[in-house]
Write an enzyme that holds these catalytic residues in place. Structure first.
Site, PDB file in Angstrom:
ATOM      1  N   TYR A   1     -15.085   0.765  -7.465  1.00 36.61           N
ATOM      2  CA  TYR A   1     -16.368   1.409  -7.179  1.00 36.61           C
ATOM      3  C   TYR A   1     -17.374   1.194  -8.297  1.00 36.61           C
ATOM      4  O   TYR A   1     -18.549   1.509  -8.139  1.00 36.61           O
ATOM      5  CB  TYR A   1     -16.150   2.908  -6.919  1.00 36.61           C
ATOM      6  CG  TYR A   1     -15.266   3.143  -5.713  1.00 36.61           C
ATOM      7  CD1 TYR A   1     -15.794   3.097  -4.432  1.00 36.61           C
ATOM      8  CD2 TYR A   1     -13.891   3.354  -5.851  1.00 36.61           C
ATOM      9  CE1 TYR A   1     -14.987   3.276  -3.318  1.00 36.61           C
ATOM     10  CE2 TYR A   1     -13.081   3.531  -4.740  1.00 36.61           C
ATOM     11  CZ  TYR A   1     -13.635   3.486  -3.477  1.00 36.61           C
ATOM     12  OH  TYR A   1     -12.835   3.650  -2.369  1.00 36.61           O
TER      13      TYR A   1
ATOM     14  N   GLU B   1       7.158  -6.715   1.101  1.00 37.88           N
ATOM     15  CA  GLU B   1       6.056  -6.616   2.062  1.00 37.88           C
ATOM     16  C   GLU B   1       5.047  -7.744   1.860  1.00 37.88           C
ATOM     17  O   GLU B   1       4.536  -8.327   2.822  1.00 37.88           O
ATOM     18  CB  GLU B   1       5.358  -5.260   1.931  1.00 37.88           C
ATOM     19  CG  GLU B   1       6.159  -4.075   2.442  1.00 37.88           C
ATOM     20  CD  GLU B   1       6.006  -3.877   3.941  1.00 37.88           C
ATOM     21  OE1 GLU B   1       5.402  -4.736   4.617  1.00 37.88           O
ATOM     22  OE2 GLU B   1       6.484  -2.844   4.453  1.00 37.88           O
TER      23      GLU B   1
ATOM     24  N   SER C   1      -9.986   5.550  -5.183  1.00 36.34           N
ATOM     25  CA  SER C   1     -10.914   6.651  -5.439  1.00 36.34           C
ATOM     26  C   SER C   1     -10.414   7.628  -6.497  1.00 36.34           C
ATOM     27  O   SER C   1     -11.197   8.085  -7.343  1.00 36.34           O
ATOM     28  CB  SER C   1     -11.182   7.398  -4.133  1.00 36.34           C
ATOM     29  OG  SER C   1      -9.975   7.907  -3.575  1.00 36.34           O
TER      30      SER C   1
ATOM     31  N   ARG D   1     -10.592  10.180   1.135  1.00 37.59           N
ATOM     32  CA  ARG D   1     -10.537  10.913   2.401  1.00 37.59           C
ATOM     33  C   ARG D   1     -11.740  11.827   2.562  1.00 37.59           C
ATOM     34  O   ARG D   1     -12.185  12.089   3.678  1.00 37.59           O
ATOM     35  CB  ARG D   1      -9.206  11.655   2.502  1.00 37.59           C
ATOM     36  CG  ARG D   1      -8.058  10.650   2.686  1.00 37.59           C
ATOM     37  CD  ARG D   1      -6.680  11.250   2.643  1.00 37.59           C
ATOM     38  NE  ARG D   1      -5.680  10.172   2.732  1.00 37.59           N
ATOM     39  CZ  ARG D   1      -4.405  10.319   2.514  1.00 37.59           C
ATOM     40  NH1 ARG D   1      -3.924  11.512   2.189  1.00 37.59           N
ATOM     41  NH2 ARG D   1      -3.578   9.295   2.611  1.00 37.59           N
TER      42      ARG D   1
ATOM     43  N   ARG E   1       1.185   9.981   5.754  1.00 33.95           N
ATOM     44  CA  ARG E   1       1.366   8.602   6.210  1.00 33.95           C
ATOM     45  C   ARG E   1       2.636   7.976   5.637  1.00 33.95           C
ATOM     46  O   ARG E   1       2.736   6.766   5.514  1.00 33.95           O
ATOM     47  CB  ARG E   1       0.129   7.781   5.817  1.00 33.95           C
ATOM     48  CG  ARG E   1      -1.136   8.279   6.510  1.00 33.95           C
ATOM     49  CD  ARG E   1      -2.365   7.545   6.034  1.00 33.95           C
ATOM     50  NE  ARG E   1      -3.541   7.976   6.796  1.00 33.95           N
ATOM     51  CZ  ARG E   1      -4.765   8.089   6.301  1.00 33.95           C
ATOM     52  NH1 ARG E   1      -4.982   7.797   5.033  1.00 33.95           N
ATOM     53  NH2 ARG E   1      -5.766   8.486   7.047  1.00 33.95           N
TER      54      ARG E   1
ATOM     55  N   LYS F   1       0.866  -1.185   0.000  1.00 34.38           N
ATOM     56  CA  LYS F   1       0.000   0.000   0.000  1.00 34.38           C
ATOM     57  C   LYS F   1       0.899   1.230   0.000  1.00 34.38           C
ATOM     58  O   LYS F   1       1.646   1.475   0.945  1.00 34.38           O
ATOM     59  CB  LYS F   1      -0.925   0.004   1.214  1.00 34.38           C
ATOM     60  CG  LYS F   1      -1.881   1.198   1.241  1.00 34.38           C
ATOM     61  CD  LYS F   1      -2.814   1.122   2.433  1.00 34.38           C
ATOM     62  CE  LYS F   1      -3.758   2.300   2.475  1.00 34.38           C
ATOM     63  NZ  LYS F   1      -4.663   2.244   3.652  1.00 34.38           N
TER      64      LYS F   1
ATOM     65  N   LYS G   1      -2.092  -1.676  -3.659  1.00 39.62           N
ATOM     66  CA  LYS G   1      -2.961  -0.496  -3.665  1.00 39.62           C
ATOM     67  C   LYS G   1      -2.093   0.749  -3.718  1.00 39.62           C
ATOM     68  O   LYS G   1      -1.167   0.866  -2.916  1.00 39.62           O
ATOM     69  CB  LYS G   1      -3.822  -0.492  -2.392  1.00 39.62           C
ATOM     70  CG  LYS G   1      -4.728   0.733  -2.248  1.00 39.62           C
ATOM     71  CD  LYS G   1      -5.506   0.680  -0.934  1.00 39.62           C
ATOM     72  CE  LYS G   1      -6.385   1.911  -0.799  1.00 39.62           C
ATOM     73  NZ  LYS G   1      -7.136   1.911   0.477  1.00 39.62           N
TER      74      LYS G   1
END
Length: 331
Positions: A317, A237, A278, A210, A221, A200, A252
């Site tokens: 989505y 990872e 998004s 958000r 982050r 990610k 992602k």
């Protein structure tokens, strides 16, 4: 002058008709390979539009029933639930409250469609903390990895008890898969599966999300999400998460990280998923609204590209709408 001989090898032969193109297609889409992310907001009685994500809403506990029923009827493989609480605090206590919005929504959705598709939940603190980070903070304001793991353990047990069949660990804390797996197994939830958001990235494409969860993020982050320039680290990872017991691993965002996705898919012995986030959604919707691209073709091409790169399942989505096109044979 002697004319050149006609080419014997003509790849175009297999592109001559729609039936031929369909017959030799290397990458096919199926509704069961799609997962629909859904936002459920506390304290509302009707769906609330999200300005930066045209066509996507924050659902009420009533309206989410119809949304998941529509997804199930279209043959979508699963839904991923996100909660939007009315109040937040430093430790994200709503996330571990059995009566918190995400856990209530999980019970509602599991009752409605739990036998028809896979009910999944986002296991992260960012929707529930007043600072918007994915974990709890230490005295210096840094995300405390190990203290956060304890909160994830608590969240996992509540989500599993609420009916989540697959927990989406999206916080990018070191050791999160092992911590949650141990907690689940020790509490009698050995059959609850784990989806690790393994690769990610600290991406600019999360902006509309958000808005959707009304994030209160302070800062960024980058101390726990991956650097967008790092390809090998994404694979590393994913391999760590598999070793810790992840049932599924994920990359992602999807569209800008197809190389990472292909790397993980080539090496993984567990299913590999990708999240069409998004920002990817909103860019296509915005361009289509201006008439700059063909919306349907762009949606299909974008999802097919993610599948072609190696994703077994795509979170998008457009899942319900795309599934409808696929079932109609009009893709």
């Amino acid at each position: 002058m002697t004319s050149a001989p006609a080419p014997r090898v003509r790849p175009r032969r297999l592109r001559e008709t729609p039936a031929l193109r369909r017959l030799v297609s290397e990458t096919r889409l199926d509704p069961a390979e799609l997962v629909l992310p859904i936002f459920v907001r506390e304290g509302v009685t009707e769906p609330m539009p999200i300005a930066s994500m045209p066509g996507v809403v924050q659902h009420s506990l009533d309206s989410v029933k119809q949304a998941v029923a529509d997804a199930a009827a279209a043959g979508v493989g699963g839904v991923m639930l996100f909660g939007v609480p009315e109040t937040r605090d430093a430790t994200g206590s709503c996330g571990t409250d059995p009566n918190g919005i995400l856990n209530v929504a999980t019970r509602v959705v599991a009752d409605e469609v739990g036998d028809a598709l896979v009910v999944q939940t986002d296991l992260c603190l960012d929707e529930f903390t007043d600072h918007g980070h994915c974990g709890v903070l230490d005295a210096l304001g840094r995300v405390d990895n190990d203290a956060t793991l304890e909160r994830y353990r608590e969240m996992a047990l509540v989500q599993a008890a609420s009916g989540s069949q697959l927990l989406g660990l999206s916080g990018m804390m070191d050791g999160q898969v092992a911590a949650v797996r141990d907690a689940l197994d020790g509490a009698g939830f050995a059959h609850t599966a784990i989806l690790a958001y393994s690769a990610k990235y600290a991406s600019a494409f999360y902006g509309p999300f958000r808005d959707a969860v009304e994030s209160t993020l302070e800062g960024d982050r980058r101390t726990y999400q991956l650097d967008p320039g790092n390809r090998r680290e994404g694979l590393r990872e994913a391999m760590i998460d598999i070793d810790e017991g992840a049932d599924v691993v994920m990359v992602k965002p999807a569209g800008s990280y197809l190389d990472v996705l292909a790397d993980v898919a080539a090496a993984s012995e567990v299913p590999v998923w990708a999240y069409q986030v998004s920002g990817e959604y909103s860019m296509i919707e915005a361009a289509a609204m201006h008439g700059w691209i063909d919306r349907r073709r762009a949606v299909i091409e974008s999802v097919r590209g993610i599948r072609r790169a190696g994703a077994d399942v795509v979170l998008t989505y457009w899942a319900t709408e795309l599934a409808g096109w696929l079932r109609e044979g009009t893709e």
